[in-house]
Design a protein around this motif. Structure first.
Motif, PDB file in Angstrom:
ATOM      1  N   LYS A  17     -38.089 -20.897  -0.445  1.00  8.93           N
ATOM      2  CA  LYS A  17     -38.528 -20.811   0.375  1.00  8.93           C
ATOM      3  C   LYS A  17     -39.398 -22.342   0.274  1.00  8.93           C
ATOM      4  CE  LYS A  17     -42.807 -18.664  -1.581  1.00  8.93           C
ATOM      5  NZ  LYS A  17     -43.894 -17.576  -1.125  1.00  8.93           N
ATOM      6  N   ASP A  24     -45.917 -15.916   3.787  1.00 14.78           N
ATOM      7  CA  ASP A  24     -45.437 -15.801   2.170  1.00 14.78           C
ATOM      8  C   ASP A  24     -44.338 -14.872   2.058  1.00 14.78           C
ATOM      9  OD1 ASP A  24     -48.332 -17.296   1.650  1.00 14.78           O
ATOM     10  OD2 ASP A  24     -49.201 -15.287   2.155  1.00 14.78           O
ATOM     11  N   ASP A  25     -44.058 -14.401   3.495  1.00  8.88           N
ATOM     12  CA  ASP A  25     -43.011 -13.036   3.099  1.00  8.88           C
ATOM     13  C   ASP A  25     -41.359 -13.699   3.808  1.00  8.88           C
ATOM     14  OD1 ASP A  25     -43.556 -13.323   5.683  1.00  8.88           O
ATOM     15  OD2 ASP A  25     -43.672 -10.945   5.755  1.00  8.88           O
ATOM     16  N   PHE A  27     -37.971 -16.435   3.558  1.00  7.17           N
ATOM     17  CA  PHE A  27     -37.457 -17.414   2.481  1.00  7.17           C
ATOM     18  C   PHE A  27     -36.175 -17.874   3.420  1.00  7.17           C
ATOM     19  CE2 PHE A  27     -36.650 -12.614   2.266  1.00  7.17           C
ATOM     20  CZ  PHE A  27     -35.553 -12.519   1.794  1.00  7.17           C
ATOM     21  N   ILE A  95     -38.502 -17.955  -5.562  1.00  7.24           N
ATOM     22  CA  ILE A  95     -38.249 -16.541  -5.136  1.00  7.24           C
ATOM     23  C   ILE A  95     -38.126 -15.902  -6.510  1.00  7.24           C
ATOM     24  CG2 ILE A  95     -38.831 -14.277  -3.581  1.00  7.24           C
ATOM     25  CD1 ILE A  95     -38.612 -16.509  -1.590  1.00  7.24           C
ATOM     26  N   GLU A  96     -39.621 -16.038  -7.538  1.00 11.74           N
ATOM     27  CA  GLU A  96     -40.208 -15.165  -8.400  1.00 11.74           C
ATOM     28  C   GLU A  96     -38.392 -14.846  -9.345  1.00 11.74           C
ATOM     29  OE1 GLU A  96     -41.302 -11.140  -7.160  1.00 11.74           O
ATOM     30  OE2 GLU A  96     -42.912 -12.566  -6.181  1.00 11.74           O
TER      31      GLU A  96
END
Length: 101
Positions: A17, A24-25, A27, A95-96
């Motif tokens: 993202k 925020d959610d 991607f 993302i993580e």
């Protein structure tokens, strides 16, 4: 990171993202053409007028890889296109370290 590196990570299965995106959610991720073909094919019946087209598509595996985006409304949109701003930005992030399967 820049978009060229983001693309390489998406090719490895990562979700990415932009830091400056509002949602925020949301991607972006890569969908492999071979996976797309295997996913779509079982859901079509070939008794329609366009049956020959679908037979050609599935018999010759012509699905190409594409980018998809998970939107803020929790939908997957196939065929996401990066804007010039997206391509020239350096705020792309993984993302993580989460990969798509």
């Amino acid at each position: 990171m820049k978009f060229d590196k983001a693309i390489k990570l998406m090719e490895q299965g990562y979700k990415l993202k932009r830091t400056n995106w509002n949602g925020d959610d949301q991607f972006v991720f890569l969908v492999k053409g071979e996976t797309l073909g295997r996913t779509i094919e079982p859901h079509y019946t070939f008794d329609r007028v366009d049956s020959n087209l679908f037979r050609v598509l599935f018999d010759h595996n012509v699905f190409s890889d594409l980018l998809a985006i998970k939107t803020t409304s929790n939908q997957i949109q196939l065929g996401w296109l990066a804007s010039q701003t997206d391509m020239l930005s350096d705020d792309w992030e993984v993302i993580e370290n989460e990969q798509c399967n």
